[in-house]
Structure formats: structure tokens, C-alpha cells
Design a protein around this motif. Structure first.
Motif, PDB file in Angstrom:
ATOM      1  N   ALA A   1      10.873  21.218 -19.026  1.00  0.00           N
ATOM      2  CA  ALA A   1      10.963  20.160 -20.029  1.00  0.00           C
ATOM      3  C   ALA A   1      11.105  18.792 -19.374  1.00  0.00           C
ATOM      4  O   ALA A   1      12.031  18.036 -19.651  1.00  0.00           O
ATOM      5  CB  ALA A   1      12.136  20.443 -20.972  1.00  0.00           C
ATOM      6  N   THR A   2      10.183  18.499 -18.487  1.00  0.00           N
ATOM      7  CA  THR A   2      10.267  17.231 -17.777  1.00  0.00           C
ATOM      8  C   THR A   2       8.858  16.762 -17.428  1.00  0.00           C
ATOM      9  O   THR A   2       7.887  17.471 -17.685  1.00  0.00           O
ATOM     10  CB  THR A   2      11.101  17.415 -16.489  1.00  0.00           C
ATOM     11  OG1 THR A   2      11.192  16.169 -15.815  1.00  0.00           O
ATOM     12  CG2 THR A   2      10.470  18.427 -15.556  1.00  0.00           C
ATOM     13  N   GLY A   3       8.744  15.575 -16.848  1.00  0.00           N
ATOM     14  CA  GLY A   3       7.437  15.091 -16.442  1.00  0.00           C
ATOM     15  C   GLY A   3       6.936  15.853 -15.241  1.00  0.00           C
ATOM     16  O   GLY A   3       7.708  16.211 -14.357  1.00  0.00           O
ATOM     17  N   SER A   4       5.639  16.138 -15.221  1.00  0.00           N
ATOM     18  CA  SER A   4       5.068  16.891 -14.114  1.00  0.00           C
ATOM     19  C   SER A   4       3.608  16.538 -14.024  1.00  0.00           C
ATOM     20  O   SER A   4       2.891  16.617 -15.005  1.00  0.00           O
ATOM     21  CB  SER A   4       5.245  18.394 -14.392  1.00  0.00           C
ATOM     22  OG  SER A   4       4.537  19.153 -13.455  1.00  0.00           O
ATOM     23  N   SER A   5       3.184  16.112 -12.840  1.00  0.00           N
ATOM     24  CA  SER A   5       1.784  15.687 -12.745  1.00  0.00           C
ATOM     25  C   SER A   5       1.210  15.957 -11.366  1.00  0.00           C
ATOM     26  O   SER A   5       1.935  16.200 -10.407  1.00  0.00           O
ATOM     27  CB  SER A   5       1.684  14.193 -13.048  1.00  0.00           C
ATOM     28  OG  SER A   5       2.453  13.498 -12.105  1.00  0.00           O
ATOM     29  N   VAL A   6      -0.115  15.921 -11.296  1.00  0.00           N
ATOM     30  CA  VAL A   6      -0.798  16.102 -10.024  1.00  0.00           C
ATOM     31  C   VAL A   6      -1.062  14.722  -9.441  1.00  0.00           C
ATOM     32  O   VAL A   6      -1.594  13.856 -10.119  1.00  0.00           O
ATOM     33  CB  VAL A   6      -2.140  16.840 -10.226  1.00  0.00           C
ATOM     34  CG1 VAL A   6      -2.882  16.984  -8.913  1.00  0.00           C
ATOM     35  CG2 VAL A   6      -1.900  18.198 -10.857  1.00  0.00           C
ATOM     36  N   THR A   7      -0.667  14.508  -8.187  1.00  0.00           N
ATOM     37  CA  THR A   7      -0.923  13.210  -7.573  1.00  0.00           C
ATOM     38  C   THR A   7      -1.612  13.405  -6.231  1.00  0.00           C
ATOM     39  O   THR A   7      -1.440  14.417  -5.570  1.00  0.00           O
ATOM     40  CB  THR A   7       0.388  12.421  -7.333  1.00  0.00           C
ATOM     41  OG1 THR A   7       1.264  13.265  -6.601  1.00  0.00           O
ATOM     42  CG2 THR A   7       1.039  12.023  -8.635  1.00  0.00           C
ATOM     43  N   LYS A   8      -2.384  12.404  -5.872  1.00  0.00           N
ATOM     44  CA  LYS A   8      -3.092  12.450  -4.594  1.00  0.00           C
ATOM     45  C   LYS A   8      -2.128  12.095  -3.479  1.00  0.00           C
ATOM     46  O   LYS A   8      -1.236  11.277  -3.657  1.00  0.00           O
ATOM     47  CB  LYS A   8      -4.247  11.437  -4.611  1.00  0.00           C
ATOM     48  CG  LYS A   8      -5.380  11.856  -5.527  1.00  0.00           C
ATOM     49  CD  LYS A   8      -6.703  11.290  -5.014  1.00  0.00           C
ATOM     50  CE  LYS A   8      -7.883  12.020  -5.614  1.00  0.00           C
ATOM     51  NZ  LYS A   8      -7.973  11.871  -7.081  1.00  0.00           N
ATOM     52  N   VAL A   9      -2.316  12.731  -2.328  1.00  0.00           N
ATOM     53  CA  VAL A   9      -1.505  12.355  -1.176  1.00  0.00           C
ATOM     54  C   VAL A   9      -2.407  11.661  -0.162  1.00  0.00           C
ATOM     55  O   VAL A   9      -3.616  11.897  -0.150  1.00  0.00           O
ATOM     56  CB  VAL A   9      -0.815  13.589  -0.538  1.00  0.00           C
ATOM     57  CG1 VAL A   9       0.227  14.143  -1.479  1.00  0.00           C
ATOM     58  CG2 VAL A   9      -1.825  14.666  -0.180  1.00  0.00           C
ATOM     59  N   PRO A  10      -1.821  10.812   0.673  1.00  0.00           N
ATOM     60  CA  PRO A  10      -2.634  10.020   1.614  1.00  0.00           C
ATOM     61  C   PRO A  10      -3.553  10.874   2.483  1.00  0.00           C
ATOM     62  O   PRO A  10      -4.645  10.459   2.821  1.00  0.00           O
ATOM     63  CB  PRO A  10      -1.580   9.318   2.470  1.00  0.00           C
ATOM     64  CG  PRO A  10      -0.350   9.280   1.633  1.00  0.00           C
ATOM     65  CD  PRO A  10      -0.381  10.503   0.771  1.00  0.00           C
ATOM     66  N   SER A  11      -3.124  12.083   2.808  1.00  0.00           N
ATOM     67  CA  SER A  11      -3.941  12.923   3.688  1.00  0.00           C
ATOM     68  C   SER A  11      -5.209  13.424   3.009  1.00  0.00           C
ATOM     69  O   SER A  11      -6.054  14.043   3.642  1.00  0.00           O
ATOM     70  CB  SER A  11      -3.119  14.117   4.173  1.00  0.00           C
ATOM     71  OG  SER A  11      -2.771  14.923   3.070  1.00  0.00           O
ATOM     72  N   GLY A  12      -5.335  13.157   1.714  1.00  0.00           N
ATOM     73  CA  GLY A  12      -6.575  13.545   1.039  1.00  0.00           C
ATOM     74  C   GLY A  12      -6.387  14.666   0.039  1.00  0.00           C
ATOM     75  O   GLY A  12      -7.184  14.831  -0.872  1.00  0.00           O
ATOM     76  N   GLY A  13      -5.320  15.458   0.193  1.00  0.00           N
ATOM     77  CA  GLY A  13      -5.107  16.562  -0.735  1.00  0.00           C
ATOM     78  C   GLY A  13      -4.381  16.112  -1.998  1.00  0.00           C
ATOM     79  O   GLY A  13      -4.336  14.937  -2.314  1.00  0.00           O
ATOM     80  N   GLU A  14      -3.850  17.089  -2.709  1.00  0.00           N
ATOM     81  CA  GLU A  14      -3.097  16.791  -3.916  1.00  0.00           C
ATOM     82  C   GLU A  14      -1.799  17.578  -3.916  1.00  0.00           C
ATOM     83  O   GLU A  14      -1.704  18.622  -3.280  1.00  0.00           O
ATOM     84  CB  GLU A  14      -3.901  17.178  -5.166  1.00  0.00           C
ATOM     85  CG  GLU A  14      -5.088  16.269  -5.421  1.00  0.00           C
ATOM     86  CD  GLU A  14      -5.872  16.680  -6.661  1.00  0.00           C
ATOM     87  OE1 GLU A  14      -6.384  15.804  -7.342  1.00  0.00           O
ATOM     88  OE2 GLU A  14      -5.944  17.901  -6.936  1.00  0.00           O
ATOM     89  N   GLU A  15      -0.814  17.061  -4.616  1.00  0.00           N
ATOM     90  CA  GLU A  15       0.444  17.791  -4.764  1.00  0.00           C
ATOM     91  C   GLU A  15       0.914  17.628  -6.200  1.00  0.00           C
ATOM     92  O   GLU A  15       0.429  16.772  -6.938  1.00  0.00           O
ATOM     93  CB  GLU A  15       1.499  17.255  -3.790  1.00  0.00           C
ATOM     94  CG  GLU A  15       1.874  15.800  -4.045  1.00  0.00           C
ATOM     95  CD  GLU A  15       2.926  15.273  -3.079  1.00  0.00           C
ATOM     96  OE1 GLU A  15       3.037  15.807  -1.968  1.00  0.00           O
ATOM     97  OE2 GLU A  15       3.627  14.326  -3.459  1.00  0.00           O
TER      98      GLU A  15
END
Ligand code: ZN
Lengths: 196, 203
Positions: free
Chosen positions: A141-155
Motif C-alpha cells: 500500500a505504497t508508491g512503487s515504480s520502475v526507474t532507470k538507473v545510470p548504468s542503463g538498466g532498470e530497478e
């Protein structure tokens, strides 16, 4: 008046239901052309014994080979062997990759007493990050999102400190992930601020 | 056509006008689908589309793949739809020896159809679809279609000794020509069992 408002009475559905192999996804009669024949057979025997009996009966096999010339049979056998080897190699490679893949759950202090939890490496286990992020948002029950990381992948970044719960949740929901492959990291705010 | 694996793309809801014209195109190309069209594509359903490589589009209903189409070419049935409604599509049949070639994406050649295990339309079949007889065509007990199929027509490929279809594609040679010549390509770039389209996740 009421009559014309009635939904049309549809006849019996005509759609056939075809059983597909739980291993290679083809109709089981085509399993012989994939590289996982042995596994396919085991699955079929366990899940659809009647179908197994029909497809892999000695009579059916005899009919199958009778239709091919000796040469064609040899070529088909060689072909099948190659496919099996290829499938086994791919499987071994995948297993190796999974064994080496690590998921990192990182507790990050954003401000004093304000945390976010980052999850890194889920894609190696074939998980779709967007979907997992949504599930996590619901679960905690909280915010959760996919973000890009500088190395090129996602977390995935989840608001709040949910490291331990997340660890347990991943293990429970995704049985493919071995416990040893998840590491928990605490990313403390550096004592010296780098800016200013 | 789909020899390589395909990465799923986002799905988009189709406008109802587009859905209606697609339905019309389907009935024109596949008149035998008429009895099933409301089950395949219910009037109030909302069809989605997914962009695929090589300018192909996949049409999906409730996560179930139904058709694919390259550019503005013929709308082709996904093999899972063929398995659900086999009566709705004209068929030819390949012999057992040709199966593994077709399932590796090779061009289907005439000998795989003219051999003992292959099946082309019955001898003396009408040379093409006659107007008004769209619903009369069918396959006989021996596995032969009741009329000749023309170059450019979509066709479902059955296989000797198998119940389910193994591929779908467009004829690059009419069946009458295949019978007469006995050689050359018949279906190129088919969608086959185990190809990228078959394996594509549409959830
Ligand atoms: Zn199988």
C-alpha cells in the motif's frame, strides 16, 4: 417490447479445446519435433495418460516410421539429436545464469528517517518489472515504480523501508528465486554531504 | 515470418469502426467463419492490437491471440485460433517427412504435398471459389479440399498422421499449378508451431 430487449440466445459454443504440452507448448502430437521430448513425454504421461497412450503407443510410432524412408529416418534422428543437445545446452546456460543472478534489496535513506527500498536484478528471473512494481505497490500500500538507473538498466523503487517484507514476499511469490540469491543491503546516508 | 523470438509490445484498444471493418474483411476472406464469427469476435468485445516486427500487427481479444496481418495484406489466423475453429479455413496437408522442415521455418515445397502422405484438393475440383458457393467448400474424409485454392489465398497446413494444424501461410502457387508442376515453392514465410508468434506472450 420486452422481447426485443432480450439478449440473443446464442447456440452452443463451437470452439474446440486443444490440450497443449506443458513443457514445449505445442500440441503433444508435435512434441517429437522439439528438443525436450523426454520431458514432454513425462509430463503427458502424468497429466494426460490417455493422450499419452494414443500418441506414444508402439502402433503409432510404427506408423510414424513406416511413412519415412530409412534415409529420412536417419536424418530425422540426427536432427532430433542436435535439437536435444541444443535445448539441453540452452537449459544449462539458463540454469547457470540464474544461479549467478543476484537480486539486491537496498534500503536507501533519502532524508532523515525517510527511506525508499530499491530492488535490483529481478529481470534476470524473467520477471516483468512493471508488473512486479504494481504488485509491490498493492502489497505494501505504497508508491512503487520502475526507474532507470545510470548504468542503463532498470530497478524498482518502493516508498518506505520494506526490505524484510519484500525479501519474504519475493521468496513466497516467485518460487524460481533461491533464497541465497537475494541480498539485503543498507545504503546509509553518507555522513559528509557531497554537495554544498 | 516469425522465426525469431518476439518481445511483447504494449497493446492498444482498437476503435470500434476499425474492429467492424476487420470483422467484415474476415468474413470476406474466410466465408466459412460466418457461423463462428460472433463467438470469435463478439459484437461487444473490445479487440486490441499489438505491433510486431516487420510491419506485422497482432490482434488480441482478452489476452488470446486471434489474427495477424502484415501491412494491409490478408488477415491471417493465429494457429491457436485455427485449432479452436479448424472448419473455418481451407487446408492442404503435408507428408510426415516435411513436418520438421516446416517447423523450422523452411519454405514448403511441392513434393511435400504431391507425395503419398500429402493432400491437395480432390481431382476434378472446381478451379476456384464460385460465387454463391462460399459455404459449400469443405474437406473430405481423405483430407482433400473440395475446390482448388488460388495463388495468394491464405491456407492452413495440416500434417500426415496429426490431428492439429502445424502452420498457416499464403499460397505462392495455386494448388492446380502445384499438381501440374510437382515442384517449386508453395508457401513461404509461414506462421508455424513453435515460432516467435506462437511463443509470444499476449497477457
Ligand atoms: Zn512437448
Amino acid at each position: 417490447m420486452a422481447d426485443s430487449e432480450q439478449p440473443e440466445i446464442s447456440s452452443e459454443p463451437q470452439s474446440r479445446h486443444v490440450t497443449y504440452c506443458g513443457v514445449c507448448t505445442l500440441p503433444p502430437e508435435y512434441c517429437e519435433y522439439g528438443g525436450t521430448v523426454k520431458k514432454c513425454q513425462d509430463w503427458l504421461q502424468e497429466n494426460h495418460p490417455a493422450l499419452y497412450g494414443r500418441i506414444w503407443s508402439p502402433e503409432a510410432l510404427e506408423a510414424a516410421t513406416a511413412a519415412l524412408s530409412v534415409d529420412a529416418q536417419k536424418r530425422a534422428a540426427r536432427d532430433a539429436q542436435k535439437k536435444t543437445a541444443k535445448a539441453e545446452a540452452a537449459e544449462a546456460k539458463q540454469a547457470d545464469k540464474l544461479a549467478k543472478s543476484v537480486i539486491t534489496i537496498k534500503r536507501i535513506e533519502r532524508n532523515k528517517k525517510k527511506f525508499v527500498t530499491a530492488v535490483i536484478g529481478l529481470e534476470a528471473f524473467g520477471l516483468e518489472l512493471k508488473k512486479v512494481a504494481k504488485d509491490l505497490g498493492k502489497k505494501f500500500a505504497t508508491g512503487s515504480s520502475v526507474t532507470k538507473v545510470p548504468s542503463g538498466g532498470e530497478e524498482i523503487v518502493v516508498q518506505g523501508d520494506v526490505s524484510d517484507e519484500l525479501h519474504d514476499f519475493l521468496l513466497e511469490k516467485y518460487k524460481d528465486i533461491p533464497e541465497d540469491n537475494i541480498e539485503l543491503v543498507d545504503d546509509k546516508k553518507k555522513k559528509k554531504a557531497t554537495s554544498g | 515470418m516469425f522465426k525469431k523470438d518476439i518481445t511483447p509490445a504494449p497493446k492498444q484498444k482498437l476503435k470500434s469502426s476499425v474492429q467492424r471493418s476487420l470483422r467484415q474483411a474476415l468474413l470476406t476472406t474466410y466465408p466459412l467463419m460466418t457461423p463462428y464469427i460472433d463467438e470469435i469476435l463478439p459484437k461487444k468485445s473490445s479487440l486490441e492490437s499489438m505491433k510486431l516486427p516487420d510491419r506485422n500487427t497482432l490482434y488480441v481479444l482478452d489476452n488470446v491471440p486471434l489474427f495477424y496481418q502484415q501491412d494491409t495484406g490478408e488477415v491471417m489466423p493465429h494457429l491457436r485460433l485455427v485449432h479452436r475453429f479448424p472448419q473455418a479455413f481451407p487446408t492442404i496437408r503435408i507428408d510426415r517427412g516435411a513436418i520438421r522442415f516446416v517447423l523450422s521455418g523452411a519454405t514448403l515445397m511441392a513434393p511435400g504435398l504431391t507425395s503419398k502422405g500429402g493432400r491437395l484438393p480432390v481431382e476434378g475440383a472446381a478451379p476456384k471459389l464460385e460465387e454463391g458457393k462460399e459455404l459449400d467448400q469443405k474437406v473430405d474424409e481423405d483430407g482433400r479440399w473440395s475446390r482448388e485454392l488460388e495463388k495468394g489465398e491464405p491456407v492452413v497446413i495440416m500434417a500426415e498422421g496429426k490431428e492439429e494444424a502445424c502452420a498457416v501461410g499464403v499460397l505462392v502457387a495455386g494448388t492446380a499449378e502445384v499438381k501440374a508442376k510437382g515442384k517449386g515453392p508453395v508457401v513461404e514465410d509461414a506462421h508455424f508451431l513453435g515460432d516467435g508468434l506462437w511463443n509470444l506472450g499476449t497477457e
